[in-house]
Design a protein around this motif. Sequence first.
Motif, PDB file in Angstrom:
ATOM      1  N   VAL A  40       0.658  -1.216  -0.143  1.00 51.47           N
ATOM      2  CA  VAL A  40      -0.127   0.126   0.081  1.00 51.47           C
ATOM      3  C   VAL A  40       0.789   1.306  -0.119  1.00 51.47           C
ATOM      4  O   VAL A  40       0.714   2.218  -0.838  1.00 51.47           O
ATOM      5  CB  VAL A  40      -0.717   0.070   1.147  1.00 51.47           C
ATOM      6  N   ALA A  44       0.970   4.098  -2.821  1.00 49.15           N
ATOM      7  CA  ALA A  44       0.850   5.474  -2.613  1.00 49.15           C
ATOM      8  C   ALA A  44       1.860   6.591  -3.160  1.00 49.15           C
ATOM      9  O   ALA A  44       1.575   7.262  -3.673  1.00 49.15           O
ATOM     10  CB  ALA A  44       0.291   5.460  -0.982  1.00 49.15           C
ATOM     11  N   ILE A  45       3.270   6.070  -2.984  1.00 51.29           N
ATOM     12  CA  ILE A  45       4.207   6.770  -3.220  1.00 51.29           C
ATOM     13  C   ILE A  45       4.324   6.823  -4.794  1.00 51.29           C
ATOM     14  O   ILE A  45       4.537   7.868  -5.309  1.00 51.29           O
ATOM     15  CB  ILE A  45       5.409   6.172  -2.622  1.00 51.29           C
ATOM     16  N   LEU A  47       1.989   6.361  -6.741  1.00 50.43           N
ATOM     17  CA  LEU A  47       0.865   6.924  -7.498  1.00 50.43           C
ATOM     18  C   LEU A  47       0.919   8.164  -8.737  1.00 50.43           C
ATOM     19  O   LEU A  47       0.244   7.840  -9.807  1.00 50.43           O
ATOM     20  CB  LEU A  47      -0.548   6.990  -6.495  1.00 50.43           C
ATOM     21  N   PRO A  48       1.536   9.181  -8.075  1.00 45.30           N
ATOM     22  CA  PRO A  48       1.638  10.364  -8.934  1.00 45.30           C
ATOM     23  C   PRO A  48       2.224   9.978 -10.308  1.00 45.30           C
ATOM     24  O   PRO A  48       2.202  10.631 -11.213  1.00 45.30           O
ATOM     25  CB  PRO A  48       2.543  11.240  -8.176  1.00 45.30           C
ATOM     26  N   ASN A 328      -7.546  -0.727   0.990  1.00 40.90           N
ATOM     27  CA  ASN A 328      -6.729   0.542   0.538  1.00 40.90           C
ATOM     28  C   ASN A 328      -6.032   0.398  -0.882  1.00 40.90           C
ATOM     29  O   ASN A 328      -5.820   1.366  -1.579  1.00 40.90           O
ATOM     30  CB  ASN A 328      -5.422   0.385   1.566  1.00 40.90           C
ATOM     31  N   ALA A 331      -8.639   1.204  -3.331  1.00 46.84           N
ATOM     32  CA  ALA A 331      -8.782   2.729  -2.977  1.00 46.84           C
ATOM     33  C   ALA A 331      -7.730   3.667  -3.698  1.00 46.84           C
ATOM     34  O   ALA A 331      -7.888   4.485  -4.494  1.00 46.84           O
ATOM     35  CB  ALA A 331      -8.712   3.179  -1.745  1.00 46.84           C
ATOM     36  N   ILE A 332      -6.446   3.014  -3.961  1.00 44.76           N
ATOM     37  CA  ILE A 332      -5.512   3.705  -4.439  1.00 44.76           C
ATOM     38  C   ILE A 332      -5.582   3.545  -6.031  1.00 44.76           C
ATOM     39  O   ILE A 332      -5.350   4.700  -6.969  1.00 44.76           O
ATOM     40  CB  ILE A 332      -4.041   3.511  -3.869  1.00 44.76           C
ATOM     41  N   LEU A 334      -8.242   3.203  -7.536  1.00 46.49           N
ATOM     42  CA  LEU A 334      -9.409   4.150  -7.954  1.00 46.49           C
ATOM     43  C   LEU A 334      -9.025   5.745  -8.034  1.00 46.49           C
ATOM     44  O   LEU A 334      -9.281   6.430  -8.970  1.00 46.49           O
ATOM     45  CB  LEU A 334     -10.530   4.265  -6.695  1.00 46.49           C
ATOM     46  N   GLY A 335      -7.983   5.883  -7.214  1.00 48.03           N
ATOM     47  CA  GLY A 335      -7.266   7.604  -7.404  1.00 48.03           C
ATOM     48  C   GLY A 335      -6.694   7.510  -8.747  1.00 48.03           C
ATOM     49  O   GLY A 335      -6.888   8.360  -9.372  1.00 48.03           O
ATOM     50  N   ALA A 336      -5.838   6.391  -9.038  1.00 49.35           N
ATOM     51  CA  ALA A 336      -5.102   6.396 -10.345  1.00 49.35           C
ATOM     52  C   ALA A 336      -6.167   6.707 -11.514  1.00 49.35           C
ATOM     53  O   ALA A 336      -6.084   7.379 -12.438  1.00 49.35           O
ATOM     54  CB  ALA A 336      -4.271   5.232 -10.637  1.00 49.35           C
TER      55      ALA A 336
END
Lengths: 500, 322
Positions: A40, A44-45, A47-48, A328, A331-332, A334-336
């Motif tokens: 996770v 998260a790191i 993702l950008p 989690n 969820a990440i 989904l962010g992408a």
Amino acid sequence: MWDSFLQGIMLSFGWQTIAMMALGVLLGILVGALPGFTTVMAMAILLPISFFLSPVVGIPFLIALTKGGIYGGSIPAILISIPGTGASVATTFDGPALTKKGQARKAMEMALFASFVGDMSSSVLTMLFIGPIALVALKIGPPELTALVLLSLIVISATCTGSLVKGLIMGVIGLLLSMIGQDPLGYMSRFTFNIFAIKAGIPMLPMLIGVFAIPEILTAVEKEAVSYISDKVDLSKVGERLKFKEFRRSFKTIMRSTGIGAAIGACPGVGQVVAAFVGYAAAVNASKHPETFGKGELEGVAAAEAANNAVNGPTLVPLLTLGIPGDNITAILLGAFIAQGLRPGPQLFAEQGPLMYAILMSMVIANVLFLFIGYLTIPLFARIVTIKKSVLLPLIAVFAFAGSYVYRSDPFDLIVLVIFGAFGYVCKKLHFDVTAMVMAFILWPILEYSFGQTLSLAQGNFFHYVAFDRPVAGLVFLITPVVSAFFWRKAMRKRHKPKT
Amino acid sequence: MKTKHIVQSILVVLLVGFLCIGPAIAADYPEKPITLIIPLGAGGSHDLNARVFTSVIPTYLGQPMVIKLMPGAGGQTGTAAAVRAKADGYTLIFTHNFIDQLQPVVEQLPYDTTKELTSVWRLNYGPPCFYGLADRPYKTLQEMLDYGKKNPGKLRFGTTGKWGAGFTPGAVVLTRAGVEAAFIPYQGGGPALQATLAGDVDFTVGFPAQGLPHLKTGKLRFYAVGAEKRLEEAPDVPTLPELGYPVGSLLMSRIILAPRGTPPERINILREAFKKLYQDKTFLSLMKNLGENIEFMDGPDYEKVRAEQKEEYTSLVKKITG
């Protein structure tokens, strides 16, 4: 639909997609293998990065990262008895024992193949049955969850080995420990004695590392490090590979665990931890030689790993069809998706068919890449155990401490590690199995939370609600005593059977 | 005479030195990465918003912002860490008003956010939307509340996080309307939305991003939007103020705070950098994709809002808990 399916496949085979996925798998394995670094966190790191890549490249990259990461977590679990996440706790039942027998490479290969089969079959199932799985997932609410977790608990505890009383004591300790902090429904503080540090509860990761890794180190030191890996083990044999015969022998177990994992994955809110435990318990129960489990049984590694990886496919379904992330990791993801301007949900398949199939297809490709890259990195990791013991043990200790700290960068977690390390050591000496405690600690909050929700949904009339409004949950509740009776009889018969 | 001379020259040197150091501190900041604590979990809306702005802000700050997720105890773990951090501008917290100002009203905390943290910037706000299944007999917020009033305890409200963004607006509206509803707690907006779609609860309060796709398919009905303006994507849905419910302290403001005592010139550097974000094309397009507004607010302005929130939340909690 067929058109967009074909287009999707074409899309997913772009060289950039494949290259980024290979990178993702490799990164995932490395991150997963480092204790304390979770998949996770890595997602998260990173993702950008996906914000600035095309969706057919960025999202598969993240998917590949998760596949690598979840397998990577089993590496320290097998080699040095440090489970990086709850999901790899079940892998520590047999993994480290195999390492001590000098079969580290074999165990890791088994973990790899089992993960591959589990993940691949569940990914393909997900692609084929995405619609029905979505329907099932939507229908699973708190009452069904309560019934399922309760049943899982019974299956898991029925197959626990060792003394019943000791197991119960440890289970109750785990249960009490899990209650420290805020209660999951009303957010009231309990058992915190006004100590702020434990208001958020006992952190799981330092506790896991504490009870599993520290006692290993201490017992090894106690015996002057002679037996962490027995001197009789021919270290040149550490590199011994998995034989096809051994894989075949475990194949039934792998398929059973895959089925269990996929089914659990379709129920939102249960997750990999339960899947691994139940998969393992089912393998013990079905085995003709249950006594070999926990002492270095290849099938044990296969059962846990296939089950926790098989969860991956179906957990994506609520995300893709409803836009609802189940954990989690999703969820990440989904962010992408939404950072790309793609809103997962009911219309996405209609509007972006090819792209969606490309992403589903990338799950399959990620698996193939993961098999290759994982296979190539195994010899590298397997060499770790050939490090001189006087160097390896301090290294493990360093990893245990660093891994506990790096997760939240909270010094309090080191105290937790030390306390649980000491506790785990005492338990080991007194032949209390910490596994029961860990299981209760992980499972109880899910049960308490879903049962509490069920009670508020039932508005005081639990039996009526479950029997009439929730027939599925009711059915599972009805089965539970039958299953318990079955296990009880089985256990009794075993006890009365004269030892040969 | 000679000694006096020496003392004088030392003083001059020191004075000149201080004059140089002053600007030097400002000019040197930031000389290393800045830690941004998020007191919430991975993958939530704070995490996503932060991933977006931290991927653009290094251009204007000259140093990266590193996100540190510290979830636990409903935001208290991360907030405590931010309060404890050195006030040197290298630790900031990205939080929201319910943790910052409402939590201290309902809980005993070992810190005082108002005294120990100061506003740097408000990134944007999340409008709490009331939505439920479209097949329910009531079509407007008022009809739903009337139904709830006629059937005490029958209306099921799917909440997330006690006294959080998915709880407070609903509790306020229900209390003001005098409705006795059943509060069913869920762990996060995802599970609450799922329960709504499955028909387990009658309505929930969530952000537009998750609900809108289902509004488009006709599965969900939006009863109200908690904002001053109507949503661009759903122009038919009335706002809470239109329906007679003030929305001021019910919005979820996503805010960046710093430990109080952080040198003002450093905070200014941060504010300048944040201001420049709102002209950055990448930032704007990514925020648009996320479906977030860009209603920013400068630190000094938000500091006033914080004071108002404190008062409002105190009286609000009194009213709700009786």
